[in-house]
Design an enzyme around this catalytic site. Structure first.
Site, PDB file in Angstrom:
ATOM      1  N   LYS A  65       0.801  -1.225   0.000  1.00  0.00           N
ATOM      2  CA  LYS A  65       0.000   0.000   0.000  1.00  0.00           C
ATOM      3  C   LYS A  65       0.838   1.281   0.000  1.00  0.00           C
ATOM      4  O   LYS A  65       0.404   2.302  -0.537  1.00  0.00           O
ATOM      5  CB  LYS A  65      -0.946   0.014   1.205  1.00  0.00           C
ATOM      6  CG  LYS A  65      -2.125  -0.941   1.095  1.00  0.00           C
ATOM      7  CD  LYS A  65      -3.075  -0.728   2.258  1.00  0.00           C
ATOM      8  CE  LYS A  65      -4.313  -1.576   2.142  1.00  0.00           C
ATOM      9  NZ  LYS A  65      -5.299  -1.261   3.205  1.00  0.00           N
ATOM     10  N   ASP A 101     -10.091   3.323   2.031  1.00  0.00           N
ATOM     11  CA  ASP A 101     -10.203   2.752   3.377  1.00  0.00           C
ATOM     12  C   ASP A 101     -10.970   3.659   4.331  1.00  0.00           C
ATOM     13  O   ASP A 101     -11.855   3.209   5.070  1.00  0.00           O
ATOM     14  CB  ASP A 101      -8.816   2.462   3.957  1.00  0.00           C
ATOM     15  CG  ASP A 101      -8.207   1.182   3.414  1.00  0.00           C
ATOM     16  OD1 ASP A 101      -8.969   0.287   2.991  1.00  0.00           O
ATOM     17  OD2 ASP A 101      -6.965   1.073   3.402  1.00  0.00           O
TER      18      ASP A 101
END
Length: 267
Positions: A65, A101
């Protein structure tokens, strides 16, 4: 047929293929979605290969990520503030990075009826998971947002990084003693080692809620701790997983699927 995938290592356990298959059926869209194991040292090479093969979008999970940000030709503002990318959208010449997210986290809180506005909120942990949810948490206007960590340096850095968006109060875990919070969010990885971090005494206010970004076996230690605190509601991060996937699906396909039936099916 448009092709999508989740990349990570390990990735065989990922629920993303099942989630996106349900989204596709629900919205009447035809697409292919798979899980692809990508070693960190081959990340750049794999991204180039997947682009050349015509993949329309990718989800990104651990451990990529952060590293994937440097390989994007553009990165959204929310991904820059989160310091991580979990969604890639194909462009003619490369990949555009985004992070869903935080959006997924807030949408799951809303689905559960867990309020943030006007409440005292404590985020446990000051790593990447915490960073990813601070911007949307601040946007909900809590009465106070505290981030705690074993040492003070990381929370202080987060407070500095996010000061333009609102006030983040940095604390150590030990200094929380005597405080009470209406919502406690576990953004640590301790549950993945089968443990709960050491915290001082009663921290949850009467009627308070507890939420863990983890799910599955990693949720158990925090759930047991929250039960001992008398939490009114205790939730894991499975709903967040589905909600962030729905946000990515909407970026790719222009249509946001319903998440409740998918969460229920995964349960």
């Amino acid at each position: 047929m448009d092709r999508y995938a989740v990349i990570g290592q390990p990735v065989a356990h990922s629920k993303s293929p099942a989630i996106h298959a349900r989204f596709a059926r629900q919205t009447g869209q035809t697409l292919a979605y798979e899980a692809i194991e990508v070693a960190p040292e081959r990340l750049a090479e794999h991204l180039a290969e997947l682009h050349a093969k015509g993949y329309a979008g990718l989800n990104v999970t651990l451990p990529h990520k952060i590293a994937v940000m440097a390989l994007c030709e553009a990165v959204s503002e929310r991904a820059q503030r989160a310091g991580a990318v979990n969604t890639l959208i194909r462009t003619d010449t490369g990949w555009r990075g985004d992070n869903t997210d935080g959006e997924g986290f807030i949408r799951d809180l809303q689905r559960l009826g867990i309020a943030v506005a006007g409440r005292r909120v404590l985020v446990l942990g000051a790593g990447g998971a915490a960073r990813g949810i601070l911007e949307p948490l601040l946007a909900q206007r809590p009465a106070e947002l505290v981030v705690s960590n074993r040492n003070p340096w990381k929370p202080e850095a987060l407070a500095e990084d996010f000061k333009a968006l609102g006030t983040v109060v940095p604390r150590t875990h030990l200094s929380l003693k005597g405080d009470r919070f209406d919502l406690i969010v576990n953004a640590t990885s301790a549950g993945h080692q089968g443990r709960m971090i050491a915290l001082p005494g009663q921290l949850l206010a009467t009627g308070g809620d507890a939420y863990d970004l983890s799910y599955g076996a990693a949720f158990t230690p925090f759930r047991e701790w929250a039960q001992s605190q008398g939490a009114a509601r205790i939730a894991d991060g499975l709903g967040m997983l589905v909600e962030q996937a729905a946000a990515a699906f909407a970026l790719w396909r222009g249509q946001r699927p319903q998440t409740a039936p998918v969460i229920e099916a995964l349960r």
